[in-house]
Every structure is written in C-alpha cells, then in structure tokens.
Design an enzyme around this catalytic site. Structure first.
Site, PDB file in Angstrom:
ATOM      1  N   ARG A 109       0.851  -1.200   0.000  1.00  0.00           N
ATOM      2  CA  ARG A 109       0.000   0.000   0.000  1.00  0.00           C
ATOM      3  C   ARG A 109       0.882   1.244   0.000  1.00  0.00           C
ATOM      4  NH1 ARG A 109      -4.234  -0.480   4.303  1.00  0.00           N
ATOM      5  NH2 ARG A 109      -5.123  -1.880   2.765  1.00  0.00           N
TER       6      ARG A 109
ATOM      7  N   GLU B  90      -0.379  -7.097  -5.525  1.00  0.00           N
ATOM      8  CA  GLU B  90      -1.367  -6.020  -5.665  1.00  0.00           C
ATOM      9  C   GLU B  90      -0.801  -4.763  -5.001  1.00  0.00           C
ATOM     10  OE1 GLU B  90      -6.024  -5.811  -4.993  1.00  0.00           O
ATOM     11  OE2 GLU B  90      -4.943  -5.404  -3.135  1.00  0.00           O
TER      12      GLU B  90
END
Ligand code: 0O2
Length: 187
Positions: free
Chosen positions: A69, A131
C-alpha cells in the site's frame, strides 16, 4: 519469495519517492506498507469465487496474496508514482483498477494495480504477482476506518449511506487541498 517481491517493490518505490521528492522538495509518498494475505481472507475469497479452498488454487487464482500500500499526500501524485512504476522495465503491470476515477458503490477510492515482479531463486526465475493499492492520506483514513468497522460485515443501509457520504466529503476535501497546494506553489 513473498518477502523478496515485497523488498524489490519497496526498493523501487523508495527510489521513485526520492526522485519525485527531490523535484518537489517535499515527500510524495507518505507511507509504504505491505501485507501477506491472511489465511482467513484467502479462504473466504476462494469460496466467494466458487473455487476450491486450497493452497495451489490460491496460488494460481489470487493475484493479491502479496499486497503493498502506497499512501501519497495528493491525488495527482498517485498517477505520477504509477507513471514512474511503468518505466521500470522489469515490472509488468497486468491490471489497473481505478477506484478513484470510478469509486466503488460504497464510496471506496484507491488505485489498484496488479503487477508482476521477477524473483530469482535457486529454482530459476519466477514471476510473483503483487497487488499495489495507491491512495491519498485522506482516502487511507476512510479506508482504514471503514475496513476496521464495517468492511465484510452484513449490510446496514443507514451505516452504508453514512460511510458513503463521508467518502464523498473526503473526496471533496482532497480536491480542495490539491487546489490549495497549487495556489501555494504559485506564491
Ligand atoms: P483483504 O482483507 O485486504 O485481503 P478481484 O481480485 O478482482 O476478483 P477483489 O479482490 O474484490 O476482486 O478486488 P478489489 O475490489 O480490487 O479489492 C481488493 C482489495 O482492496 C481488498 O482485498 C481490500 O483490501 C481493498 N478493498 C476493496 N474494496 C474495499 C472497500 O470497500 N473498503 C476497504 N476498506 N477496502 C477495500 P480483500 O481481499 O477484500 O480483503
């Protein structure tokens, strides 16, 4: 292998941050965190996708077992980070989901990338999908609280409407802060 993929991406993101921060004289990435998807979350996701809940199926079908993130102060800087990521020849971008331009129904905003990172181990070269979630500080504030309080819980119309309203308020504030930054930069 998960750790290697995280290390490689973190190093690249730190380089990107240095590059952009030098240009702007302030930090463009406020925070980089990483996580390996929990067994419980893998299990629920496989069931949701009507797949067998086992390790091989997860490896083959889930591209978000490793997550990074990236939190930026401003929305436009998210796209600048992505542009520099695209220039990294060894990182392949497999998928982009832009929940900033097109927020989720519940108000969730973030830019999601699925990238592939080359890992060189004793068994030879491998590609590891990761991701990357990119969001502003304000989007992160909403997402973290929503995740803790409500995400994956049973639907409550009143709560959902309130959360959505706050997500929109936050998006407006992000827009105002960006305009203010541009104004300050001209002074
Ligand atoms: P966790 O606990 O983080 O592992 P797809 O993979 O494309 O089939 P998926 O996984 O629903 O479908 O993709 P999506 O929508 O891009 O979501 C991926 C991740 O983004 C989620 O992982 C969450 O971490 C985050 N996310 C997505 N929607 C929301 C939201 O509404 N609120 C918050 N707070 N986070 C969200 P997981 O696997 O759902 O959960």
């Amino acid at each position: 292998r998960c750790k290697a993929a995280i290390d490689i991406l973190q190093a690249k993101l730190k380089m990107i941050n240095s590059e952009l921060s030098r240009q702007k004289n302030r930090s463009v990435i406020s925070q980089i965190t990483s996580r390996i998807k929990s067994a419980e979350s893998i299990y629920t996701k496989l069931l949701r996708k009507k797949l067998e809940p086992d390790f091989d199926t997860a490896k083959k079908n889930l591209k978000d077992l490793i997550g990074i993130r990236v939190v930026c102060p401003f929305e436009d800087e998210i796209y600048e980070v992505v542009e520099l990521l695209k220039l990294q020849k060894d990182i392949e971008i497999l998928k982009v989901k832009d929940y900033i331009k097109d927020p989720k129904k519940n108000g969730y905003r973030s830019l999601h990338l699925i990238v592939q990172v080359p890992i060189y181990s004793a068994d030879g070269p491998q590609k590891e999908p990761v991701e990357i979630q990119l969001r502003t500080l304000a989007m992160d504030y909403w997402s973290v609280l929503e995740y803790q309080l409500y995400y994956k819980k049973s639907e409550n119309e009143e709560v959902a409407a309130e959360l959505k309203e706050y997500a929109e308020e936050i998006a407006r504030l992000d827009g105002k802060m960006l305009k203010l930054r541009n104004k300050i930069e001209k002074i």
